[in-house]
Write a protein that holds these residues in place. Structure first.
Motif, mmCIF file in Angstrom:
data_model
loop_
_atom_site.group_PDB
_atom_site.id
_atom_site.type_symbol
_atom_site.label_atom_id
_atom_site.label_comp_id
_atom_site.label_asym_id
_atom_site.label_seq_id
_atom_site.Cartn_x
_atom_site.Cartn_y
_atom_site.Cartn_z
ATOM 1 N N PRO A 9 0.816 -1.222 0.000
ATOM 2 C CA PRO A 9 0.000 0.000 0.000
ATOM 3 C C PRO A 9 0.848 1.270 0.000
ATOM 4 O O PRO A 9 0.434 2.291 -0.559
ATOM 5 N N GLY B 212 1.568 2.238 -3.378
ATOM 6 C CA GLY B 212 0.384 2.769 -4.046
ATOM 7 C C GLY B 212 0.167 4.250 -3.810
ATOM 8 O O GLY B 212 -0.630 4.876 -4.521
ATOM 9 N N ARG B 213 0.855 4.830 -2.831
ATOM 10 C CA ARG B 213 0.637 6.251 -2.538
ATOM 11 C C ARG B 213 1.932 7.053 -2.450
ATOM 12 O O ARG B 213 1.926 8.173 -1.914
ATOM 13 N N CYS C 34 4.965 8.340 -4.934
ATOM 14 C CA CYS C 34 5.444 8.413 -6.311
ATOM 15 C C CYS C 34 6.957 8.620 -6.358
ATOM 16 O O CYS C 34 7.460 9.719 -6.619
ATOM 17 N N LEU D 275 -0.059 -5.162 -6.410
ATOM 18 C CA LEU D 275 0.651 -4.064 -7.072
ATOM 19 C C LEU D 275 -0.217 -3.442 -8.167
ATOM 20 O O LEU D 275 -0.265 -2.215 -8.319
ATOM 21 N N GLU D 276 -0.913 -4.287 -8.925
ATOM 22 C CA GLU D 276 -1.812 -3.770 -9.967
ATOM 23 C C GLU D 276 -2.946 -2.971 -9.354
ATOM 24 O O GLU D 276 -3.291 -1.878 -9.821
ATOM 25 N N THR D 277 -3.537 -3.507 -8.280
ATOM 26 C CA THR D 277 -4.634 -2.802 -7.607
ATOM 27 C C THR D 277 -4.194 -1.443 -7.085
ATOM 28 O O THR D 277 -4.944 -0.464 -7.139
ATOM 29 N N GLU D 278 -2.961 -1.384 -6.599
ATOM 30 C CA GLU D 278 -2.435 -0.136 -6.040
ATOM 31 C C GLU D 278 -1.980 0.853 -7.118
ATOM 32 O O GLU D 278 -1.564 1.965 -6.802
ATOM 33 N N GLY D 279 -2.036 0.459 -8.382
ATOM 34 C CA GLY D 279 -1.678 1.371 -9.461
ATOM 35 C C GLY D 279 -0.188 1.568 -9.648
ATOM 36 O O GLY D 279 0.244 2.567 -10.246
ATOM 37 N N VAL D 280 0.624 0.639 -9.153
ATOM 38 C CA VAL D 280 2.072 0.760 -9.294
ATOM 39 C C VAL D 280 2.463 0.515 -10.753
ATOM 40 O O VAL D 280 2.012 -0.453 -11.378
ATOM 41 N N SER E 129 1.122 6.806 -7.284
ATOM 42 C CA SER E 129 1.808 5.552 -6.984
ATOM 43 C C SER E 129 3.224 5.514 -7.522
ATOM 44 O O SER E 129 3.636 6.331 -8.349
#
Length: 299
Positions: A140, A143-144, A146, A167-172, A218
């Motif tokens: 997580p 995910g936040r 950058c 990782l995909e869910t977190e937008g990485v 992310s």
């Protein structure tokens, strides 16, 4: 937050800086190997034209870059491991803390450092029975936060398909470095395909610039395979992991103590091979991180 003179000078003149975590010093290797590795990682960053910024908490103060005596203090033992959720408590109690990936990434971003190099990220642990999933705080946090992180994927003892899903869910923004396969720390081949790849430090830096332009919150994760001369064949590694996992379950090892227990057991089963590759990939990632930071700073 205190910046070491080398880091402050680099930032003042726009020179590249690479953040390094301190957990690898305090918890990753025994004394004095841990201190030697920390120095070698910093030297690899400098040799590639960037300033190293090993991040830790000392006496409740965040340090961005460490003096030699401070590095020895961390390597000497007795320092708590600090994920992001532990940082405030360490500061409030004026304690020492060795930062993990989640804490290092956050503190690097606050210090204005764009690139962070480490060995491997945490991930999702395999489920045992009806236990709730054990998900590393690293995921997580990525995910936040950058920043661009160079790592040899996630540790091979983890549930790698589940880790990739999170990782995909977190937008990485995840890309292999010169590979289309997600590396698994000790081995270059997890058997899991990646959708994106970069083949040079300039391409990796461009990915971070694009992530910033679209204001994605992310991280960019550059998955750098371990050095080929040290990498372990996937079949051999899987056998050791299965045996170590069964032994851990029989011994009732779980929670925060599971990962270090498994890594120590893998070192024994492999007769030191897993530790040798851990060391080699950490140095290689520090070097690549510096090359990417230089490319990012030059644009």
């Amino acid at each position: 937050m205190r910046l070491a003179p080398e880091v402050a000078e680099a930032k003042a003149c726009g020179a590249p800086v690479v953040a390094l975590e301190s957990t690898i010093i305090a918890h990753g290797f025994p004394w004095p190997d841990n201190l030697e590795l920390a120095r070698e990682m910093e030297d690899a960053v400098r040799a590639a034209g960037a300033a190293p910024a090993t991040i830790a908490i000392l006496d409740g103060e965040v340090r961005i870059g460490l003096a030699p005596a401070e590095m020895e203090r961390l390597a000497g033992g007795g320092v708590a491991k600090c994920a992001l959720g532990d940082v405030a408590a360490a500061i409030a109690a004026a304690r020492d803390g060795a930062t993990t990936v989640s804490a290092t990434a956050h503190l690097a971003r606050r210090a204005g450092i764009d690139v962070f190099a480490t060995g491997g990220i945490g991930g999702v642990h395999p489920r045992t029975g009806d236990d709730a999933p054990d998900i590393s705080a690293d995921l997580p946090a990525l995910g936040r936060t950058c920043v661009l992180i160079v790592a040899s994927g996630a540790k091979s003892i983890l549930d790698l398909p589940a880790t990739l899903e999170v990782l995909e869910t977190e937008g990485v923004a995840l890309a292999g470095y010169g590979t289309d396969i997600f590396p698994a720390f000790h081995t270059a081949d997890s058997g899991l395909a990646l959708r994106h790849r970069v083949d040079s430090p300039a391409e990796a830096a461009a990915l971070l610039r694009a992530q910033r332009r679209v204001e994605a919150p992310s991280a960019v994760l550059i998955a750098n395979p371990p050095p080929a001369e040290f990498a372990i064949a996937r079949e051999r590694l899987d056998g050791w992991i299965a045996r170590a996992g069964a032994e851990a379950a029989a011994a009732g090892v779980s929670g925060a103590g599971l990962t270090p227990w498994l890594l120590r057991r893998l070192d024994t089963l492999s007769e030191g091979e897993t530790t040798r590759i851990n060391r080699a990939l950490a140095i290689a990632n520090a070097r690549l991180g510096a090359e990417i930071a230089a490319a990012f700073a030059a644009a």
